[in-house]
Scaffold this motif. Structure first.
Motif, PDB file in Angstrom:
ATOM      1  N   GLU A  76      -2.787   4.241  -4.575  1.00 63.01           N
ATOM      2  CA  GLU A  76      -4.202   4.151  -4.205  1.00 63.01           C
ATOM      3  C   GLU A  76      -4.961   3.037  -4.772  1.00 63.01           C
ATOM      4  O   GLU A  76      -5.064   2.955  -6.061  1.00 63.01           O
ATOM      5  CB  GLU A  76      -4.931   5.501  -4.264  1.00 63.01           C
ATOM      6  N   GLY A  77      -5.791   2.311  -3.929  1.00 64.46           N
ATOM      7  CA  GLY A  77      -6.678   1.110  -4.423  1.00 64.46           C
ATOM      8  C   GLY A  77      -5.968  -0.055  -4.819  1.00 64.46           C
ATOM      9  O   GLY A  77      -6.581  -0.854  -5.264  1.00 64.46           O
ATOM     10  N   CYS A  78      -4.784  -0.187  -4.679  1.00 67.55           N
ATOM     11  CA  CYS A  78      -4.134  -1.433  -4.961  1.00 67.55           C
ATOM     12  C   CYS A  78      -4.053  -1.932  -6.275  1.00 67.55           C
ATOM     13  O   CYS A  78      -4.818  -3.211  -6.638  1.00 67.55           O
ATOM     14  CB  CYS A  78      -4.369  -2.648  -3.861  1.00 67.55           C
TER      15      CYS A  78
ATOM     16  N   ARG B 268      -1.559  -4.233   0.569  1.00 65.76           N
ATOM     17  CA  ARG B 268      -1.313  -2.916   0.550  1.00 65.76           C
ATOM     18  C   ARG B 268      -0.245  -2.552  -0.595  1.00 65.76           C
ATOM     19  O   ARG B 268       0.499  -3.077  -1.236  1.00 65.76           O
ATOM     20  CB  ARG B 268      -0.595  -2.292   1.988  1.00 65.76           C
TER      21      ARG B 268
END
Length: 722
Positions: free
Chosen positions: A228-230, A224
């Motif tokens: 956004e999107g790691c 996590r």
């Protein structure tokens, strides 16, 4: 002279005369001078500031000036939001609003603010009080602040741990538990969290020590990020990857202890050398602080968790390391519990599937298909089962049952009951007699179970539905022990729930079971199921039964389609109980598949019976079975005439997947297989029949008994998929 005056003018401690100055000083009780007040305020270790009615800083003691790292003169005349990098920089506008309210209302109020000092975050609690003149008019606001960083982080730590206790381990799923840990980790603590587990942990197996491995291979189960999107990750979710033994993670795994690391230029160079892709990602995303915490439970390492900061300015401190260790420790216990449940569930499921029928003996009475779905809500595999048992005379038994409880004990009990039903079915008991015997067995099993058994489970309360269908006449006899009533779909599409006498669940004892008979037209569909199909916490049972009737009444091309339609519509994605569904379409044996003869109880008719059987086999094209069948018919008819008690004697041949020879008489005396001695004149008949046929047996009727024997047909396969 009064006592007070004596005390004031007494001699000094050395016995000399008191000096006038000392005597005078001892009588001083006045208010301190302005200069003394200034000393007190300036030397007070607590930051104190004063804002006038114009909301400008008019005074700050040394502690207040020192807290912002600037002399008092440089911050005087500034508004709260203009003091930097200072005490009121972050949230300065909120402080200005609070000061304005105190000036307007004349009532004090608290205020909490955060600031960065020397790379670490501090929390200050301010008490704002109005300052009034002699006339009671508010002239300004004093702000007294206390460093409550320790208390703040203690509250944060307790809050995080409270969230962890509520949110981590909500299910007995290993991957879901790891995901919950990662999701909680980015809520005001870290900016990026990864959770890697050993492959055997995901499979539910015991984890081997990391010290006994050739390489450190882990499976990325959760990650996590606050972004956004790691973008920080170089390992895709679900991918297996390795860590080096001499890496930061490798050393933490070897030591078994959490560690804290500052990612400076030297560390970045080392990361880039060891893992270029990982080092580049850390540099691009400006990761500056990392915590590496092994996932350990009950002395065994299950995986590794990494916390990283790049958007949060402050690096991880020692208290952060302690908090991360506690979070991961709690999560590790939940992961291990989920692993143990996964292993037990897989074992129970394997046991149950091994006990459920995979291939049924071929029979022509019904076309069958089935569905079984174990529950997935964490309660454990249940004890639902079904079976299709070929009986003598081309008949078939359909069975559905449900054992109380879940887990290995329920699966093992299910296997015992299924074996018992098959054994009792081979004796050709009627449905009500079979359930009576099964009820006695359950009572015996419960009596054998120790009172302090670790499983703490009983068999009593199990349910069962037993039905016997005869394709020669279309008669179906059923009895139930606390089980849901079956559904019947007639060829014209009408659906009804068959009304059966309500027998008690197995293990109650002392109550009778009753059977009901139904004539089923050819092509009828019979639906037998466990209560997991109709028990829905969100819907009324009557509503679900109505939906089931509607679904079964829809025209379907095959039983498989009908099964799928029912399961898709009524069973949720995560059922709360096991679900078993058995659909059977009835068939009829036409007159060309069986022949019968009524014989007088006269030995002279034995030859007639042999001739009739021989002619019938020739008509069926079973010439190879004529010789054996003549011997079997001769022996069985002779025994019936000799020991059957008179007329009538009935001979019947049935051509199914096997050739069945039946001889019925009015006697209930059971024949016994025995080996005749040298000088015995009889006793060889049944021994001969047993040697010539594949199997034989006796079933009892209301008017006597029937002895039957089966011979396999040439080239027939005796099993088929269920």
């Amino acid at each position: 002279m009064s006592k007070d005056e004596t005390d004031r003018e007494g001699p000094p401690a050395d016995g000399g005369e008191p000096t006038p100055a000392a005597a005078e000083g001892s009588r001083t009780t006045g208010v301190p001078s302005d200069e003394v007040r200034g000393w007190i305020l300036d030397q007070l270790p607590v930051p104190v500031a004063y804002f006038g009615r114009d909301q400008l800083l008019a005074m700050a003691n040394a502690a207040a000036a020192g807290s912002v790292g600037r002399p008092e003169a440089s911050i005087l005349g500034l508004r709260p939001g203009e003091i930097e990098p200072g005490l009121f920089l972050e949230g300065g506008e909120g402080l200005a609003d609070a000061i304005a309210r105190v000036l307007r209302t004349g009532e004090g109020e608290p205020y909490e603010t955060h600031l960065m000092m020397a790379g670490s975050e501090h929390v200050w609690q301010a008490a704002m009080s109005p300052v009034r003149n002699a006339a009671g008019e508010v002239q300004g606001v004093s702000v007294v602040t206390l460093d409550t960083t320790d208390q703040f982080w203690a509250r944060q730590r307790l809050g995080m741990l409270d969230k962890a206790s509520k949110r981590i381990g909500s299910t007995l799923d290993v991957g879901r538990t790891a995901e919950e840990l990662a999701a909680l980790g980015i809520e005001g603590f870290a900016d990026f969290v990864t959770v890697d587990l050993l492959a055997e942990v995901l499979a539910g197996d015991e984890a081997r020590s990391v010290l006994h491995r050739d390489k450190l291979s882990f499976h990325r189960v959760a990650q996590r990020s606050v972004l956004e999107g790691c973008p920080e990750s170089v390992v895709p979710l679900g991918r297996t990857h390795d860590y080096d033994w001499d890496s930061v993670v490798g050393r933490a795994l070897i030591d078994g202890e959490p560690s804290r690391h500052t990612v400076d230029e030297e560390a970045l160079l080392r990361w880039t050398t060891e893992k270029p892709a990982r080092g580049r990602r850390m540099r691009v995303n400006k990761v500056h602080s990392v915590l590496v915490v092994p996932l350990r439970a009950r002395g065994i390492t299950l995986g590794i968790t990494v916390f990283a900061r790049h958007r949060t300015p402050a690096g991880f401190g020692s208290t952060d390391l302690q908090l991360a260790a506690e979070l991961v420790s709690r999560a590790a216990v939940c992961v291990d519990n989920a692993r143990r449940y996964t292993r037990e569930r897989a074992t129970a499921l394997a046991l149950q599937r091994s006990l459920l029928p995979r291939r049924a003996a071929r029979q022509s009475a019904v076309e069958v298909t089935s569905r079984y779905l174990p529950n997935t809500n964490g309660a454990g595999i249940g004890g639902d089962w079904f079976d299709v048992i070929p009986l003598s005379g081309a008949r078939v038994a359909l069975v559905v049952g449900d054992v109380v409880g879940h887990g290995l004990h329920a699966s093992a009990t299910m296997g015992r009951l299924r074996t018992a039903v098959r054994t009792l079915a081979d004796v050709d008991l009627t449905p009500e007699e079979l359930l009576t015997q099964l009820d006695e067995l359950v009572l015996t099993l419960d009596r054998e179970e120790p009172a302090d058994s670790a499983e703490g489970a009983t068999v009593a309360g199990a349910t069962c539905l037993y039905a016997v269908y005869d394709p020669t006449g279309g008669c179906c006899t059923m009895a139930r022990a606390g089980h849901p009533e079956p559904m019947l779909v007639r060829p014209d599409g009408t659906v009804e729930q068959l009304e059966l006498p309500c027998g008690p669940p197995l293990g109650v004892g002392g109550l009778a079971f009753e059977a009901a008979e139904f004539e089923l037209p050819e092509g009828s569909r019979l639906a037998l199921y466990t209560d997991g199909l109709i028990a829905n916490v969100d819907r009324d049972v009557d509503t679900v039964l109505a939906d089931l009737r509607d679904l079964l009444g829809r025209p379907e091309h095959s039983l498989d389609e009908a099964c799928d339609t029912v399961m898709d519509a009524l069973v949720p994605e995560q059922p709360n109980d096991d679900v078993a569904l058995l659909l059977a379409r009835t068939r009829r044996l036409d007159a060309g598949h069986y022949a019968s003869w009524d014989l007088a109880a006269d030995p002279a008719v034995v030859s007639t019976a042999r001739k009739g059987a021989s002619a019938q086999l020739m008509a069926w094209g079973l010439d190879d079975l004529v010789f054996t069948t003549e011997l079997v018919v001769s022996e069985l008819v002779t025994n019936a005439i000799r020991y059957g008690g008179g007329d009538p004697v009935r001979l019947r041949l049935i051509r199914d997947h096997a050739l069945i020879c039946e001889v019925s008489d009015s006697s209930s005396t059971a024949p016994h297989l025995r080996r005749a001695r040298i000088f015995d004149e009889g006793g060889r008949g049944l021994l001969l029949v047993a040697g010539l046929t594949e199997r034989w047996g006796t079933r009892y009727t209301g008017t006597g008994k029937t002895i039957w024997a089966e011979q396999p047909l040439p080239g027939s396969d005796q099993t088929e998929p269920l």
